[in-house]
Design a protein around this motif. Sequence first.
Motif, PDB file in Angstrom:
ATOM      1  N   MET A   1     -19.819  32.533  11.704  1.00 39.87           N
ATOM      2  CA  MET A   1     -20.193  31.153  12.037  1.00 39.87           C
ATOM      3  C   MET A   1     -20.364  30.312  10.771  1.00 39.87           C
ATOM      4  SD  MET A   1     -19.965  31.128  15.208  1.00 39.87           S
ATOM      5  CE  MET A   1     -20.611  29.575  15.680  1.00 39.87           C
ATOM      6  N   LEU A   2     -20.994  30.869   9.772  1.00 40.15           N
ATOM      7  CA  LEU A   2     -21.151  30.154   8.502  1.00 40.15           C
ATOM      8  C   LEU A   2     -19.792  29.841   7.893  1.00 40.15           C
ATOM      9  CD1 LEU A   2     -22.988  29.136   6.188  1.00 40.15           C
ATOM     10  CD2 LEU A   2     -22.823  31.446   5.230  1.00 40.15           C
ATOM     11  N   SER A   3     -18.888  30.812   7.912  1.00 40.23           N
ATOM     12  CA  SER A   3     -17.560  30.610   7.349  1.00 40.23           C
ATOM     13  C   SER A   3     -16.792  29.536   8.107  1.00 40.23           C
ATOM     14  CB  SER A   3     -16.763  31.919   7.395  1.00 40.23           C
ATOM     15  OG  SER A   3     -17.439  32.937   6.724  1.00 40.23           O
ATOM     16  N   ILE A   4     -16.837  29.589   9.425  1.00 41.87           N
ATOM     17  CA  ILE A   4     -16.080  28.638  10.241  1.00 41.87           C
ATOM     18  C   ILE A   4     -16.608  27.225  10.054  1.00 41.87           C
ATOM     19  CG2 ILE A   4     -15.593  27.943  12.624  1.00 41.87           C
ATOM     20  CD1 ILE A   4     -15.524  30.982  13.266  1.00 41.87           C
ATOM     21  N   PHE A   5     -17.917  27.046  10.157  1.00 44.55           N
ATOM     22  CA  PHE A   5     -18.487  25.702  10.039  1.00 44.55           C
ATOM     23  C   PHE A   5     -18.339  25.143   8.624  1.00 44.55           C
ATOM     24  CE2 PHE A   5     -21.093  26.884  13.870  1.00 44.55           C
ATOM     25  CZ  PHE A   5     -20.426  26.021  14.723  1.00 44.55           C
ATOM     26  N   THR A   6     -18.524  25.990   7.610  1.00 49.10           N
ATOM     27  CA  THR A   6     -18.358  25.525   6.238  1.00 49.10           C
ATOM     28  C   THR A   6     -16.903  25.136   5.976  1.00 49.10           C
ATOM     29  OG1 THR A   6     -20.161  26.944   5.507  1.00 49.10           O
ATOM     30  CG2 THR A   6     -18.654  26.143   3.822  1.00 49.10           C
ATOM     31  N   GLY A   7     -15.968  25.958   6.440  1.00 44.53           N
ATOM     32  CA  GLY A   7     -14.559  25.652   6.253  1.00 44.53           C
ATOM     33  C   GLY A   7     -14.145  24.375   6.953  1.00 44.53           C
ATOM     34  N   THR A   8     -14.635  24.174   8.169  1.00 46.70           N
ATOM     35  CA  THR A   8     -14.312  22.957   8.905  1.00 46.70           C
ATOM     36  C   THR A   8     -14.857  21.731   8.196  1.00 46.70           C
ATOM     37  OG1 THR A   8     -14.330  24.193  10.984  1.00 46.70           O
ATOM     38  CG2 THR A   8     -14.536  21.798  11.132  1.00 46.70           C
ATOM     39  N   ALA A   9     -16.123  21.785   7.800  1.00 51.19           N
ATOM     40  CA  ALA A   9     -16.741  20.638   7.124  1.00 51.19           C
ATOM     41  C   ALA A   9     -16.062  20.359   5.785  1.00 51.19           C
ATOM     42  CB  ALA A   9     -18.233  20.901   6.924  1.00 51.19           C
ATOM     43  N   LEU A  10     -15.758  21.410   5.040  1.00 46.57           N
ATOM     44  CA  LEU A  10     -15.112  21.243   3.738  1.00 46.57           C
ATOM     45  C   LEU A  10     -13.727  20.625   3.896  1.00 46.57           C
ATOM     46  CD1 LEU A  10     -15.108  21.693   0.689  1.00 46.57           C
ATOM     47  CD2 LEU A  10     -14.220  23.987   1.125  1.00 46.57           C
ATOM     48  N   TYR A  11     -12.940  21.129   4.834  1.00 45.35           N
ATOM     49  CA  TYR A  11     -11.600  20.588   5.026  1.00 45.35           C
ATOM     50  C   TYR A  11     -11.659  19.130   5.469  1.00 45.35           C
ATOM     51  CZ  TYR A  11      -6.935  19.810   6.794  1.00 45.35           C
ATOM     52  OH  TYR A  11      -5.697  19.286   7.010  1.00 45.35           O
ATOM     53  N   MET A  12     -12.569  18.816   6.385  1.00 44.50           N
ATOM     54  CA  MET A  12     -12.692  17.428   6.845  1.00 44.50           C
ATOM     55  C   MET A  12     -13.082  16.513   5.691  1.00 44.50           C
ATOM     56  SD  MET A  12     -14.395  18.145  10.588  1.00 44.50           S
ATOM     57  CE  MET A  12     -15.278  16.640  10.586  1.00 44.50           C
ATOM     58  N   THR A  24      -9.284  25.426   1.158  1.00 48.52           N
ATOM     59  CA  THR A  24     -10.275  25.710   2.200  1.00 48.52           C
ATOM     60  C   THR A  24     -10.152  27.141   2.699  1.00 48.52           C
ATOM     61  OG1 THR A  24     -10.168  23.392   2.857  1.00 48.52           O
ATOM     62  CG2 THR A  24     -11.191  24.914   4.394  1.00 48.52           C
ATOM     63  N   ILE A  25      -8.930  27.638   2.859  1.00 48.42           N
ATOM     64  CA  ILE A  25      -8.750  29.031   3.279  1.00 48.42           C
ATOM     65  C   ILE A  25      -9.365  29.975   2.254  1.00 48.42           C
ATOM     66  CG2 ILE A  25      -7.021  30.852   3.587  1.00 48.42           C
ATOM     67  CD1 ILE A  25      -5.264  28.723   4.947  1.00 48.42           C
ATOM     68  N   GLY A  26      -9.181  29.688   0.976  1.00 47.31           N
ATOM     69  CA  GLY A  26      -9.777  30.519  -0.064  1.00 47.31           C
ATOM     70  C   GLY A  26     -11.298  30.504  -0.028  1.00 47.31           C
ATOM     71  N   ILE A  27     -11.870  29.314   0.154  1.00 45.00           N
ATOM     72  CA  ILE A  27     -13.330  29.204   0.226  1.00 45.00           C
ATOM     73  C   ILE A  27     -13.859  29.951   1.448  1.00 45.00           C
ATOM     74  CG2 ILE A  27     -15.240  27.578   0.594  1.00 45.00           C
ATOM     75  CD1 ILE A  27     -14.154  27.538  -2.252  1.00 45.00           C
ATOM     76  N   VAL A  28     -13.212  29.782   2.589  1.00 41.76           N
ATOM     77  CA  VAL A  28     -13.661  30.446   3.819  1.00 41.76           C
ATOM     78  C   VAL A  28     -13.562  31.958   3.666  1.00 41.76           C
ATOM     79  CG1 VAL A  28     -13.083  30.834   6.247  1.00 41.76           C
ATOM     80  CG2 VAL A  28     -13.193  28.521   5.357  1.00 41.76           C
ATOM     81  N   ALA A  29     -12.450  32.447   3.122  1.00 42.31           N
ATOM     82  CA  ALA A  29     -12.299  33.892   2.941  1.00 42.31           C
ATOM     83  C   ALA A  29     -13.351  34.432   1.974  1.00 42.31           C
ATOM     84  CB  ALA A  29     -10.895  34.204   2.437  1.00 42.31           C
ATOM     85  N   GLY A  30     -13.549  33.752   0.851  1.00 35.98           N
ATOM     86  CA  GLY A  30     -14.565  34.195  -0.104  1.00 35.98           C
ATOM     87  C   GLY A  30     -15.963  34.179   0.479  1.00 35.98           C
ATOM     88  N   LEU A  31     -16.280  33.116   1.194  1.00 31.42           N
ATOM     89  CA  LEU A  31     -17.607  33.018   1.820  1.00 31.42           C
ATOM     90  C   LEU A  31     -17.801  34.092   2.873  1.00 31.42           C
ATOM     91  CD1 LEU A  31     -20.212  31.326   1.944  1.00 31.42           C
ATOM     92  CD2 LEU A  31     -19.089  29.896   3.653  1.00 31.42           C
ATOM     93  N   HIS A  32     -16.741  34.370   3.634  1.00 32.26           N
ATOM     94  CA  HIS A  32     -16.869  35.392   4.673  1.00 32.26           C
ATOM     95  C   HIS A  32     -17.038  36.782   4.064  1.00 32.26           C
ATOM     96  CE1 HIS A  32     -16.638  37.103   8.620  1.00 32.26           C
ATOM     97  NE2 HIS A  32     -15.744  37.956   8.177  1.00 32.26           N
ATOM     98  N   PHE A  33     -16.284  37.090   3.015  1.00 32.10           N
ATOM     99  CA  PHE A  33     -16.433  38.405   2.382  1.00 32.10           C
ATOM    100  C   PHE A  33     -17.782  38.533   1.679  1.00 32.10           C
ATOM    101  CE2 PHE A  33     -11.650  38.540   2.364  1.00 32.10           C
ATOM    102  CZ  PHE A  33     -11.574  39.515   3.344  1.00 32.10           C
ATOM    103  N   TRP A  34     -18.325  37.419   1.223  1.00 28.27           N
ATOM    104  CA  TRP A  34     -19.617  37.439   0.527  1.00 28.27           C
ATOM    105  C   TRP A  34     -20.776  37.572   1.504  1.00 28.27           C
ATOM    106  CZ3 TRP A  34     -22.583  32.615  -1.149  1.00 28.27           C
ATOM    107  CH2 TRP A  34     -23.704  32.960  -1.892  1.00 28.27           C
ATOM    108  N   LYS A  35     -20.815  36.715   2.541  1.00 31.48           N
ATOM    109  CA  LYS A  35     -21.955  36.690   3.456  1.00 31.48           C
ATOM    110  C   LYS A  35     -21.742  37.462   4.754  1.00 31.48           C
ATOM    111  CE  LYS A  35     -24.945  34.098   1.333  1.00 31.48           C
ATOM    112  NZ  LYS A  35     -26.300  34.530   1.057  1.00 31.48           N
ATOM    113  N   ARG A  36     -20.497  37.736   5.127  1.00 32.87           N
ATOM    114  CA  ARG A  36     -20.175  38.441   6.373  1.00 32.87           C
ATOM    115  C   ARG A  36     -20.748  37.723   7.597  1.00 32.87           C
ATOM    116  NH1 ARG A  36     -16.122  41.871   5.336  1.00 32.87           N
ATOM    117  NH2 ARG A  36     -16.595  43.169   3.566  1.00 32.87           N
ATOM    118  N   ASN A  37     -20.635  36.394   7.594  1.00 36.42           N
ATOM    119  CA  ASN A  37     -21.153  35.591   8.692  1.00 36.42           C
ATOM    120  C   ASN A  37     -20.031  34.664   9.168  1.00 36.42           C
ATOM    121  OD1 ASN A  37     -22.444  33.718  10.354  1.00 36.42           O
ATOM    122  ND2 ASN A  37     -24.329  33.806   9.164  1.00 36.42           N
TER     123      ASN A  37
END
Length: 112
Positions: free
Chosen positions: A90-101, A75-88
């Motif tokens: 809120m998107l990174s936090i919510f996606t990471g939370t949902a994915l981990y859950m 999940t940390i890898g996905i969140v970091a990649g998503l954040h570096f890709w989209k620079r958003n």
Amino acid sequence: MTDTLQMLVTIAVIALATFATRFLPFMCFGSREPPAMLSVIEKNLPPMILLLLVIYCLKDVQWLAAPYGIPELFTIGIVAGLHFWKRNAMLSIFTGTALYMALVQFHVFSFF
């Protein structure tokens, strides 16, 4: 003190504290520039808070027992990649939370 009175006092104190934290910066810095130290804190505080949150989230991971922290690291890898890709953030936090859950709830890494 009765439960109702205690609840009303608690709500009043919280409301006053919230109002004070919103109002005081305008009173202190309304007509002038904030000090340089405050600008440094403003710039560096969000990354420091995020680092503390990551450390807090990883503190109870059992690295030597299944699933060996794989959901957290994945999940940390996905969140970091998503954040570096989209620079958003809120998107990174919510996606990471949902994915981990979802990973933990559905035991995706339970095959170890």
